[in-house]
Scaffold this motif. Structure first.
Motif, PDB file in Angstrom:
ATOM      1  N   HIS A 369       0.824  -1.215   0.000  1.00  0.00           N
ATOM      2  CA  HIS A 369       0.000   0.000   0.000  1.00  0.00           C
ATOM      3  C   HIS A 369       0.857   1.263   0.000  1.00  0.00           C
ATOM      4  O   HIS A 369       0.314   2.369   0.119  1.00  0.00           O
ATOM      5  N   HIS A 370       2.168   1.111  -0.137  1.00  0.00           N
ATOM      6  CA  HIS A 370       3.066   2.268  -0.131  1.00  0.00           C
ATOM      7  C   HIS A 370       2.895   3.040  -1.437  1.00  0.00           C
ATOM      8  O   HIS A 370       2.949   2.450  -2.528  1.00  0.00           O
ATOM      9  N   PRO A 371       2.690   4.356  -1.390  1.00  0.00           N
ATOM     10  CA  PRO A 371       2.431   5.111  -2.625  1.00  0.00           C
ATOM     11  C   PRO A 371       3.608   5.137  -3.592  1.00  0.00           C
ATOM     12  O   PRO A 371       3.426   5.419  -4.781  1.00  0.00           O
ATOM     13  N   GLY A 372       4.812   4.822  -3.119  1.00  0.00           N
ATOM     14  CA  GLY A 372       5.975   4.845  -3.998  1.00  0.00           C
ATOM     15  C   GLY A 372       6.411   3.479  -4.480  1.00  0.00           C
ATOM     16  O   GLY A 372       7.456   3.357  -5.122  1.00  0.00           O
ATOM     17  N   PHE A 373       5.615   2.446  -4.201  1.00  0.00           N
ATOM     18  CA  PHE A 373       6.045   1.081  -4.525  1.00  0.00           C
ATOM     19  C   PHE A 373       5.143   0.468  -5.582  1.00  0.00           C
ATOM     20  O   PHE A 373       3.919   0.574  -5.518  1.00  0.00           O
ATOM     21  N   ARG A 374       5.781  -0.225  -6.548  1.00  0.00           N
ATOM     22  CA  ARG A 374       5.047  -1.035  -7.520  1.00  0.00           C
ATOM     23  C   ARG A 374       5.843  -2.290  -7.841  1.00  0.00           C
ATOM     24  O   ARG A 374       7.069  -2.224  -7.990  1.00  0.00           O
ATOM     25  N   ALA A 375       5.134  -3.392  -7.941  1.00  0.00           N
ATOM     26  CA  ALA A 375       5.736  -4.654  -8.368  1.00  0.00           C
ATOM     27  C   ALA A 375       4.846  -5.272  -9.435  1.00  0.00           C
ATOM     28  O   ALA A 375       3.622  -5.078  -9.441  1.00  0.00           O
ATOM     29  N   ILE A 376       5.472  -5.999 -10.333  1.00  0.00           N
ATOM     30  CA  ILE A 376       4.759  -6.735 -11.374  1.00  0.00           C
ATOM     31  C   ILE A 376       5.145  -8.199 -11.233  1.00  0.00           C
ATOM     32  O   ILE A 376       6.332  -8.541 -11.260  1.00  0.00           O
ATOM     33  N   ALA A 377       4.159  -9.058 -11.041  1.00  0.00           N
ATOM     34  CA  ALA A 377       4.405 -10.493 -10.844  1.00  0.00           C
ATOM     35  C   ALA A 377       4.114 -11.245 -12.133  1.00  0.00           C
ATOM     36  O   ALA A 377       3.031 -11.111 -12.718  1.00  0.00           O
ATOM     37  N   PHE A 378       5.084 -12.025 -12.570  1.00  0.00           N
ATOM     38  CA  PHE A 378       4.943 -12.921 -13.717  1.00  0.00           C
ATOM     39  C   PHE A 378       5.064 -14.357 -13.213  1.00  0.00           C
ATOM     40  O   PHE A 378       5.670 -14.615 -12.169  1.00  0.00           O
ATOM     41  N   THR A 379       4.513 -15.287 -13.960  1.00  0.00           N
ATOM     42  CA  THR A 379       4.672 -16.679 -13.573  1.00  0.00           C
ATOM     43  C   THR A 379       4.614 -17.571 -14.806  1.00  0.00           C
ATOM     44  O   THR A 379       4.039 -17.199 -15.830  1.00  0.00           O
ATOM     45  N   ILE A 380       5.228 -18.743 -14.700  1.00  0.00           N
ATOM     46  CA  ILE A 380       5.014 -19.777 -15.711  1.00  0.00           C
ATOM     47  C   ILE A 380       4.353 -20.996 -15.079  1.00  0.00           C
ATOM     48  O   ILE A 380       4.368 -22.085 -15.635  1.00  0.00           O
ATOM     49  N   ASP A 381       3.743 -20.782 -13.900  1.00  0.00           N
ATOM     50  CA  ASP A 381       2.888 -21.785 -13.261  1.00  0.00           C
ATOM     51  C   ASP A 381       1.473 -21.229 -13.294  1.00  0.00           C
ATOM     52  O   ASP A 381       1.033 -20.534 -12.387  1.00  0.00           O
ATOM     53  N   GLU A 382       0.736 -21.532 -14.370  1.00  0.00           N
ATOM     54  CA  GLU A 382      -0.547 -20.868 -14.558  1.00  0.00           C
ATOM     55  C   GLU A 382      -1.606 -21.305 -13.553  1.00  0.00           C
ATOM     56  O   GLU A 382      -2.667 -20.661 -13.461  1.00  0.00           O
ATOM     57  N   ASP A 383      -1.364 -22.345 -12.770  1.00  0.00           N
ATOM     58  CA  ASP A 383      -2.305 -22.705 -11.711  1.00  0.00           C
ATOM     59  C   ASP A 383      -2.477 -21.574 -10.704  1.00  0.00           C
ATOM     60  O   ASP A 383      -3.490 -21.510  -9.994  1.00  0.00           O
ATOM     61  N   THR A 384      -1.490 -20.692 -10.625  1.00  0.00           N
ATOM     62  CA  THR A 384      -1.542 -19.628  -9.625  1.00  0.00           C
ATOM     63  C   THR A 384      -2.371 -18.429 -10.082  1.00  0.00           C
ATOM     64  O   THR A 384      -2.677 -17.561  -9.263  1.00  0.00           O
ATOM     65  N   TYR A 385      -2.735 -18.348 -11.350  1.00  0.00           N
ATOM     66  CA  TYR A 385      -3.416 -17.155 -11.855  1.00  0.00           C
ATOM     67  C   TYR A 385      -4.692 -16.845 -11.076  1.00  0.00           C
ATOM     68  O   TYR A 385      -4.837 -15.774 -10.496  1.00  0.00           O
TER      69      TYR A 385
END
Length: 493
Positions: A369-385
């Protein structure tokens, strides 16, 4: 008009062929049902010519600095493309036979004749049926090089000559192709110890806003890496800091991140094996670091330190606003003999089952929830989508979902991704399409495929009266262009 038409003065019809029988259907990868397909065409037409934003690439920065010839068809299209190489290897070829360079002293000699490498690829063209590699390559061959014959053992030499004529043109150089391909911005991936001299040179020549570096610290976060001590020393040398202590190591990372950002970087890139982000006490982290410098490393200690450092990377990201790209869950270099002979990234990285909910919890609790933070999550385990990633991105403002990755960068997998995540996370908690390629000419082909798949998915929602057509076009524009720009846009300090 394709680059080959500009170079050779020929004319290629809409289907992609003239004077031959190889034609690419304009509706390829669009839905089969006529009503949905008609809407998909309309949506695709609104986005097909939008600029490309390529924010996660592995195209070498040297290509843009040197701006030289790509050499020959084999060096450009076969040797650097591990998707292509791995398929031919699975059918009995060796990486050396496909021109993949070997490590000094490996005892293996790579094929030096590019025409022979190209013949091997063309003879194996049928092996790519049904794969995204087939879609990318045929798009490149027809749309970029004006090839009018399908690859085969019989047509290999004629196709080679056609491509070589295009490659030899002074207009077919990396910088010119940024415009030809419609690439607005492209990122390279650079080690944590990079001095960024090449990026500074590009900036001085007016390309600083177009070719951007990306900070990749994996090598200095993994204590069990055989080159970790040497890599940490290189980090310290680049930063001008003594990395003989844990405190010096952290300071070197901070300084290098600052230098990357000053050089135009918008993101960091993290491909560790797990998602663990559990912080350690300073005392424990200091102990593990000192032990590693002394050559005393355990797998358990390395895993704990890596998780701790991912938390530290997030803390630094909240300060400097570089976007964290997180793509865990890969068993790299599955065949150690191949890695010893040819090095990493040769098609032997294999997906693992992975979990995000527990692993990312410390990081997201602290910074999600920090206004200065962003992350992008990628995966090749599509069960997690649908089980983990969509619910996480659907509530934490600091997390977005990246595009289908690696083996999921394929038509049916892209459709499954949209179906799995949209109902929970919506469209606007995703980044739109972000490619991951070492093959420069595949960039426009990959973006074209993603735009076609998204057009088809959105068309179905329109026919089911779940979206209006104007909403579908606006969403397609976001996924193709606005989304990647917004996901990596610099936050205000």
């Amino acid at each position: 008009m394709s680059p080959s038409d500009q170079v050779l003065g020929t004319s290629v019809e809409a289907g992609g062929a003239t004077g031959g029988d190889w034609v690419l259907h304009p509706d390829r990868a669009l839905p089969a049902e006529p009503g949905v397909r008609a809407l998909a065409r309309e949506i695709l037409s609104a986005v097909s010519d939008l600029p490309i934003v390529s924010m996660h690439g592995h195209v070498p920065v040297e290509w843009f600095v040197e701006n030289g010839s790509f050499g020959n068809p084999a060096e450009l299209l076969v040797v650097p493309d591990h998707y292509l190489v791995r398929m031919l290897v699975s059918q009995g070829a060796t990486p050396a036979e496909l021109g993949v360079p070997t490590r000094t002293g490996s005892g293996v000699t790579a094929e030096a004749d590019p025409r022979e490498i190209w013949r091997r690829f063309c003879a194996g063209w049928h092996l790519f049926r049904g794969t995204p590699t087939r879609f990318w390559m045929e798009t490149e061959l027809v749309d970029i090089f004006g090839v009018t014959q399908r690859p085969s053992a019989e047509t290999a030499d004629a196709i080679y000559d056609r491509i070589q004529a295009v490659v030899d043109s002074p207009d077919f150089r990396p910088r010119a192709l940024l415009d030809t391909f419609g690439i607005e911005v492209v990122s390279t991936t650079d080690p944590a110890w990079s001095d960024l001299a090449q990026h500074h040179r590009l900036a001085a020549e007016g390309l600083g806003d177009r070719v951007l570096p990306t900070f990749r610290p994996d090598a200095v976060l993994t204590l069990t890496s055989p080159t970790w001590i040497a890599d940490v020393a290189r980090l310290g040398e680049a930063a001008g800091v003594d990395t003989g202590s844990y405190a010096g190591y952290l300071e070197a990372l901070r300084l290098q991140r600052e230098r990357f950002k000053a050089a135009g970087a918008r993101a960091t890139d993290h491909g560790l094996a797990t998602t663990d982000t559990t912080p350690l006490s300073d005392a424990e982290a200091t102990r593990l670091y000192a032990d590693a410098l002394a050559g005393r490393v355990t797998p358990e200690g390395s895993t704990a330190f890596a998780g701790h450092m991912m938390f530290q990377m997030a803390a630094m990201a909240a300060e400097d606003h570089l976007v964290m790209q997180i793509h865990p869950g890969v068993l790299r270099d599955h065949d150690p003999a191949i890695a010893a002979a040819y090095g990493p990234d040769k098609g032997y990285d294999i997906p693992l089952a992975i979990e995000f909910a527990h692993g990312l919890r410390p990081l997201l609790n602290a910074f999600g929830h920090h206004p200065g933070f962003r992350a992008i999550a990628f995966t090749i385990d599509e069960d997690t989508y649908s089980r983990e990633l969509a619910p996480l991105a659907g509530v934490y403002p600091g997390l977005k979902l990246g595009a289908p990755w690696w083996f999921l960068d394929a038509p049916d997998a892209m459709r499954r991704y949209r179906e799995a995540v949209t109902e929970t996370a919506g469209f606007f908690n995703t980044t739109g399409f972000v490619d991951d390629t070492r093959a420069f000419c595949s960039i426009p082909a990959r973006h074209d495929l993603a735009r076609r798949i998204d057009a088809g998915y959105l068309a179905r929602l329109v026919t089911e009266h779940r979206l209006d057509l104007d909403e579908a076009v606006d969403t397609a524009t976001y996924l193709a262009y606005r989304g990647p720009l917004e996901a990596y846009a610099e936050l205000a300090s």
